[in-house]
Motif scaffolding. Sequence first.
Motif, PDB file in Angstrom:
ATOM      1  N   ALA A 122     -12.762   7.902  15.952  1.00  0.00           N
ATOM      2  CA  ALA A 122     -12.224   8.599  14.785  1.00  0.00           C
ATOM      3  C   ALA A 122     -13.318   9.441  14.151  1.00  0.00           C
ATOM      4  O   ALA A 122     -14.500   9.176  14.333  1.00  0.00           O
ATOM      5  CB  ALA A 122     -11.700   7.592  13.786  1.00  0.00           C
TER       6      ALA A 122
ATOM      7  N   ARG B 207     -15.530  10.815  10.942  1.00  0.00           N
ATOM      8  CA  ARG B 207     -16.031  10.096   9.771  1.00  0.00           C
ATOM      9  C   ARG B 207     -15.082  10.289   8.600  1.00  0.00           C
ATOM     10  O   ARG B 207     -14.903   9.396   7.775  1.00  0.00           O
ATOM     11  CB  ARG B 207     -17.435  10.594   9.397  1.00  0.00           C
ATOM     12  CG  ARG B 207     -18.483  10.343  10.450  1.00  0.00           C
ATOM     13  CD  ARG B 207     -18.603   8.869  10.774  1.00  0.00           C
ATOM     14  NE  ARG B 207     -18.999   8.067   9.641  1.00  0.00           N
ATOM     15  CZ  ARG B 207     -20.251   7.839   9.285  1.00  0.00           C
ATOM     16  NH1 ARG B 207     -21.237   8.343   9.978  1.00  0.00           N
ATOM     17  NH2 ARG B 207     -20.526   7.105   8.227  1.00  0.00           N
TER      18      ARG B 207
ATOM     19  N   ARG C  62     -16.053  15.943  19.771  1.00  0.00           N
ATOM     20  CA  ARG C  62     -14.723  15.320  19.781  1.00  0.00           C
ATOM     21  C   ARG C  62     -13.664  16.262  19.225  1.00  0.00           C
ATOM     22  O   ARG C  62     -12.553  16.335  19.731  1.00  0.00           O
ATOM     23  CB  ARG C  62     -14.740  14.009  19.001  1.00  0.00           C
ATOM     24  CG  ARG C  62     -15.133  12.829  19.872  1.00  0.00           C
ATOM     25  CD  ARG C  62     -14.570  11.548  19.313  1.00  0.00           C
ATOM     26  NE  ARG C  62     -15.190  11.202  18.045  1.00  0.00           N
ATOM     27  CZ  ARG C  62     -16.337  10.522  17.945  1.00  0.00           C
ATOM     28  NH1 ARG C  62     -16.984  10.149  19.028  1.00  0.00           N
ATOM     29  NH2 ARG C  62     -16.830  10.232  16.770  1.00  0.00           N
TER      30      ARG C  62
ATOM     31  N   LEU D  62     -12.450  20.304  12.292  1.00  0.00           N
ATOM     32  CA  LEU D  62     -13.735  19.988  11.671  1.00  0.00           C
ATOM     33  C   LEU D  62     -13.686  20.128  10.158  1.00  0.00           C
ATOM     34  O   LEU D  62     -14.543  19.622   9.451  1.00  0.00           O
ATOM     35  CB  LEU D  62     -14.823  20.925  12.212  1.00  0.00           C
ATOM     36  CG  LEU D  62     -15.357  20.629  13.607  1.00  0.00           C
ATOM     37  CD1 LEU D  62     -16.290  21.744  14.043  1.00  0.00           C
ATOM     38  CD2 LEU D  62     -16.097  19.305  13.624  1.00  0.00           C
ATOM     39  N   GLY D  63     -12.679  20.860   9.633  1.00  0.00           N
ATOM     40  CA  GLY D  63     -12.593  21.065   8.192  1.00  0.00           C
ATOM     41  C   GLY D  63     -13.582  22.095   7.676  1.00  0.00           C
ATOM     42  O   GLY D  63     -13.932  22.096   6.509  1.00  0.00           O
TER      43      GLY D  63
ATOM     44  N   PRO E 177      -8.257  19.552   3.371  1.00  0.00           N
ATOM     45  CA  PRO E 177      -8.560  20.461   4.479  1.00  0.00           C
ATOM     46  C   PRO E 177     -10.065  20.669   4.677  1.00  0.00           C
ATOM     47  O   PRO E 177     -10.498  21.119   5.725  1.00  0.00           O
ATOM     48  CB  PRO E 177      -7.870  21.769   4.077  1.00  0.00           C
ATOM     49  CG  PRO E 177      -7.644  21.667   2.625  1.00  0.00           C
ATOM     50  CD  PRO E 177      -7.494  20.211   2.307  1.00  0.00           C
ATOM     51  N   ARG E 178     -10.870  20.337   3.663  1.00  0.00           N
ATOM     52  CA  ARG E 178     -12.319  20.492   3.811  1.00  0.00           C
ATOM     53  C   ARG E 178     -12.946  19.273   4.483  1.00  0.00           C
ATOM     54  O   ARG E 178     -14.134  19.257   4.786  1.00  0.00           O
ATOM     55  CB  ARG E 178     -12.955  20.677   2.428  1.00  0.00           C
ATOM     56  CG  ARG E 178     -12.377  21.842   1.658  1.00  0.00           C
ATOM     57  CD  ARG E 178     -12.747  21.750   0.187  1.00  0.00           C
ATOM     58  NE  ARG E 178     -12.275  20.511  -0.418  1.00  0.00           N
ATOM     59  CZ  ARG E 178     -12.511  20.162  -1.674  1.00  0.00           C
ATOM     60  NH1 ARG E 178     -13.213  20.935  -2.449  1.00  0.00           N
ATOM     61  NH2 ARG E 178     -12.044  19.020  -2.153  1.00  0.00           N
ATOM     62  N   HIS E 179     -12.131  18.211   4.658  1.00  0.00           N
ATOM     63  CA  HIS E 179     -12.600  16.949   5.249  1.00  0.00           C
ATOM     64  C   HIS E 179     -13.809  16.389   4.503  1.00  0.00           C
ATOM     65  O   HIS E 179     -14.775  15.935   5.118  1.00  0.00           O
ATOM     66  CB  HIS E 179     -12.963  17.120   6.724  1.00  0.00           C
ATOM     67  CG  HIS E 179     -11.785  17.424   7.584  1.00  0.00           C
ATOM     68  ND1 HIS E 179     -11.736  17.143   8.916  1.00  0.00           N
ATOM     69  CD2 HIS E 179     -10.595  17.970   7.307  1.00  0.00           C
ATOM     70  CE1 HIS E 179     -10.581  17.519   9.432  1.00  0.00           C
ATOM     71  NE2 HIS E 179      -9.867  18.033   8.446  1.00  0.00           N
TER      72      HIS E 179
ATOM     73  N   ARG F 198      -8.462  25.801  -1.641  1.00  0.00           N
ATOM     74  CA  ARG F 198      -7.949  25.285  -0.364  1.00  0.00           C
ATOM     75  C   ARG F 198      -7.403  23.873  -0.528  1.00  0.00           C
ATOM     76  O   ARG F 198      -6.340  23.533  -0.009  1.00  0.00           O
ATOM     77  CB  ARG F 198      -9.059  25.272   0.693  1.00  0.00           C
ATOM     78  CG  ARG F 198      -9.464  26.645   1.157  1.00  0.00           C
ATOM     79  CD  ARG F 198     -10.670  26.590   2.068  1.00  0.00           C
ATOM     80  NE  ARG F 198     -10.430  25.802   3.266  1.00  0.00           N
ATOM     81  CZ  ARG F 198     -11.400  25.249   4.000  1.00  0.00           C
ATOM     82  NH1 ARG F 198     -12.646  25.402   3.666  1.00  0.00           N
ATOM     83  NH2 ARG F 198     -11.098  24.558   5.077  1.00  0.00           N
TER      84      ARG F 198
END
Lengths: 345, 89
Positions: A30, A32, B16, B57-58, A77-79, A263
């Motif tokens: 997965a 992070r 990934r 990846l964002g 969306p920026r993770h 965003r």
Amino acid sequence: MQVDIKTSDIRPIRQTFSQIARRFGADKPATRYQEATFDLQSTANFHYRPLWQPQYDLYDVRRTAIVMDDWYAFRDPRHYYYGVYVQARARQQEVQESNFEFVDRRRMLRDAAEADRARLTRLLVPLRHYEWGANMNNCTVVAYGYGAAITQAAQFHTMDRLGLAQYLTRIGLLLDGNDTAVLDQARQDWLGDPCWQGVRACMEKLFVTADWFEVLLVQNFLFDGLVYPLAMSHLEQVLAPQAASGYALSTEFAQSWYEESVRWVDASLRTAVAESEANAVLLKQWIEHWLPAWVDAFRPRATAAFGDQAEAVTAEAVGDLVARAGRVGIAVNTSSPSDPTGRKP
Amino acid sequence: MNNNVFIALQTSDEARAIIDAILDDNPAATRSDFPAMVKIDAPGRLVVRRESVGQRLGRDWDLQELHLSLISLSGNIDESDDEFCLVRG
């Protein structure tokens, strides 16, 4: 003697945490962001109800009228999780610090024309109180929101707002050669100047709004949707060249931060709208309820900044906001913003 | 004649996202896992899209960043700012 080189393939027993494997199907590696976000909030075995609101659980989906099947649909969306968020902001802070140093060394704001210094003192620096209010409102989202996907992003947002308030304070200090007279004056303007009283009243109404998703929408989409284009971007155009370049350098972070946060805000609204028709109707009602009052509240500030251009500039910002709402799936009734009989909160 | 193309990437966090994007964008591609490496084979054509990787990846992802994860590839390269394409035949 013969030497054989062999590779041995060591497989990890498990690729990720069980809650991530359960959510995303197979037990595969997965990101992070997934590991630091999904299904982290407690959902069961609360031994006590909050005494101040015994009708709710500690974490309770009923604290907003928005209904979601899965609250983790609100992915960012920026993770952003803690690590990348801190790294991104640290880099931006370095740039902003050197900008401030540049402005300070060349005395770009301190030696600006008196009219421009007065304009910035009255029209820009008081926004640090607005940013503090935005921090409070996002704290409400963090405190009562449901699901780590949205509360985590909102928590980062609260920190950003405090940072923005501090940067506005720095601008006050730059205007004044590190004295506090400008900050004191800006505070008096926020508390007493007619051009800020509508804005302050709207903020205070939002402080006592109970529905956390409404607070998120109104603060981060609606209020910011007028404040950032009008107070940050357009103000540059009415300043003399020296003050304008000092201003642009000093507010660079604020402007790029706004583009970035749009965003996340838009993605959150889009997710809520996509979930159900009822959600979409609710968001539309909230926007149409708050927008006319906010435009009215902001009008004196816009007039003080842009004079007879104020109506046109405001209408453009409102138009952009309505178009943004349209893009996430909320068809806002465009006649209401300019309608003086519009319902007020 | 075998007209397969392939791309081999390291198994890092970043790679990934690239691997996931490739597998989603190329339904005909097959993935084989090796120690510290993933090899993706596809018949005739295989495309890496900037947009798809960036979404996973964002952040904005530059196609040239592909080379940080790349081990090997086979096929003729057709490259633009948005797509990195391997073709044969």
